[in-house]
Design a protein around this motif. Structure first.
Motif, short mmCIF file in Angstrom:
data_model
loop_
_atom_site.label_atom_id
_atom_site.label_comp_id
_atom_site.label_asym_id
_atom_site.label_seq_id
_atom_site.Cartn_x
_atom_site.Cartn_y
_atom_site.Cartn_z
N ARG A 119 0.90 -1.38 0.03
CA ARG A 119 -0.06 0.00 -0.23
C ARG A 119 0.86 1.19 0.00
N GLY A 150 -8.92 -9.67 6.50
CA GLY A 150 -8.08 -10.44 5.61
C GLY A 150 -9.00 -11.73 5.42
N LYS A 151 -10.36 -11.62 5.54
CA LYS A 151 -11.23 -12.85 5.49
C LYS A 151 -11.39 -13.08 3.92
N THR A 152 -11.60 -12.25 2.94
CA THR A 152 -11.86 -12.34 1.56
C THR A 152 -10.30 -12.98 1.05
N THR A 153 -9.14 -12.39 1.48
CA THR A 153 -8.01 -12.91 0.81
C THR A 153 -7.80 -14.44 1.51
N GLU A 183 -19.10 -13.56 3.77
CA GLU A 183 -19.84 -12.63 4.28
C GLU A 183 -21.37 -12.53 3.75
N1 ATP Z 1 -5.39 -6.51 -4.31
C1 ATP Z 1 -5.41 -6.02 -3.03
N2 ATP Z 1 -4.28 -4.82 -3.17
C2 ATP Z 1 -3.85 -4.39 -1.92
N3 ATP Z 1 -4.44 -4.53 -1.03
C3 ATP Z 1 -5.60 -5.48 -0.81
C4 ATP Z 1 -5.94 -6.06 -2.12
N4 ATP Z 1 -6.85 -6.88 -1.53
C5 ATP Z 1 -7.20 -6.80 -0.27
N5 ATP Z 1 -6.27 -5.69 0.16
C6 ATP Z 1 -6.38 -5.05 1.49
O1 ATP Z 1 -6.18 -5.99 2.41
C7 ATP Z 1 -6.57 -5.83 3.60
C8 ATP Z 1 -7.55 -7.14 3.83
O2 ATP Z 1 -8.47 -7.11 2.83
P1 ATP Z 1 -9.59 -8.22 2.67
O3 ATP Z 1 -10.66 -7.86 1.67
O4 ATP Z 1 -9.02 -9.69 2.52
O5 ATP Z 1 -10.32 -8.12 4.31
P2 ATP Z 1 -11.75 -8.56 4.60
O6 ATP Z 1 -11.58 -9.21 6.08
O7 ATP Z 1 -12.51 -9.38 3.78
O8 ATP Z 1 -12.37 -7.13 4.76
P3 ATP Z 1 -14.11 -6.74 4.51
O9 ATP Z 1 -14.75 -7.22 5.80
O10 ATP Z 1 -14.03 -5.28 4.36
O11 ATP Z 1 -14.60 -7.33 3.12
C9 ATP Z 1 -7.48 -4.64 3.40
O12 ATP Z 1 -6.89 -3.58 4.15
C10 ATP Z 1 -7.53 -4.54 1.93
O13 ATP Z 1 -7.72 -3.06 1.39
#
Ligand code: ATP
Length: 248
Positions: A16, A46-49, A171
């Protein structure tokens, strides 16, 4: 029987600007048939990741991802794509169907087209799955006319029409009203009872109700208390800092 999915020592970071965000830090997780596991984490934890890595959509920086005994990272994109069209089904909250002018029944039947299933059998299987998720009443309605709860049921029906072995659901229940949320989580519980391995994510405890494994994701780490756990117990375990604050 061994786990269907194994994540071993998975790391993921994003850049970032000048900084790096550590999203997953040495994460390991096993998921078996009949598991209904929910990863609970705050926004940006980071759940989606994690779910994308589990589905073979995104590779980890390090670590291993095994599905059905195969190394998901080492498999080619073609083989991973095949798995996602057959055994691994996903429902992404942000990608709940919005195809215009397609009736629910045809929408649910779509994944069977690539499997070479004939039109009659596709429609029969879709109708059966719609019945199962309580969406038969709106089988002929255009997808775009559905409410959020109805769309979630339809997305679930579409994901499960191929009878997947693993279901990744990001989610999908969090933003629904209480009645719809409990209905959708109840459907997930039933699919797990039938043998599907389910990995759900939720940003709040309501979106995780009824799962049989509750796993907290915070600061890039997974914590799963030993034995039966209550949601309250997990909330106690979660540090105050947000996942995205773990900048290195
Ligand atoms: N491709 C990417 N490049 C840079 N940063 C990313 C990318 N994908 C996700 N992020 C960042 O990584 C972090 C985790 O994102 P992620 O979507 O995995 O979390 P999450 O728990 O699913 O979030 P939410 O509940 O808001 O959907 C966040 O700060 C997001 O901005």
């Amino acid at each position: 029987m061994g786990p269907l999915l194994s994540l071993v020592g998975v790391h993921k970071r994003y850049s970032r600007g000048q900084r790096e965000i550590v999203v997953l830090d040495d994460v390991s997780l096993d998921l078996c048939a009949h598991d209904f596991a929910c990863v609970l984490g705050e926004r940006s934890a980071g759940k989606t990741t994690l779910l994308e890595i589990a589905a073979g959509i995104r590779p980890p920086d390090f670590g291993q991802v095994h599905y059905g005994g195969r190394d998901l990272v080492a498999l080619g994109e073609r083989a991973r794509g095949h798995l996602r069209r057959s055994e691994i089904a996903c429902v992404w909250n942000r990608k709940v169907p919005t195809i215009h002018a397609v009736a629910v029944l045809d929408h649910v039947a779509l994944p069977l087209v690539s499997g070479g299933v004939g039109r009659r059998e596709r429609r029969r299987a879709a109708a059966e799955m719609l019945e199962r998720v309580g969406a038969a009443d709106y089988a002929q309605v255009a997808v775009e006319a559905l409410s959020d709860g109805e769309r979630t049921r339809v997305a679930l029906a579409q994901a499960c029409v191929r009878r997947p072995r693993m279901l990744i659901a990001d989610e999908i229940a969090d933003t629904l009203d209480m009645i719809e949320r409990n209905a959708v989580l109840g459907l997930l519980r039933e699919f797990a009872r039938d043998g599907v391995a389910i990995l759900l994510s939720a940003a709040n405890a309501h979106g995780a109700a009824g799962c049989n494994r509750l796993i907290s994701l915070s600061g890039g780490r997974l914590v799963e208390p030993d034995g039966p756990s209550g949601v309250g117990e997990l909330i106690e375990l979660r540090p105050r800092s947000r996942g995205s604050d773990s900048v290195r």
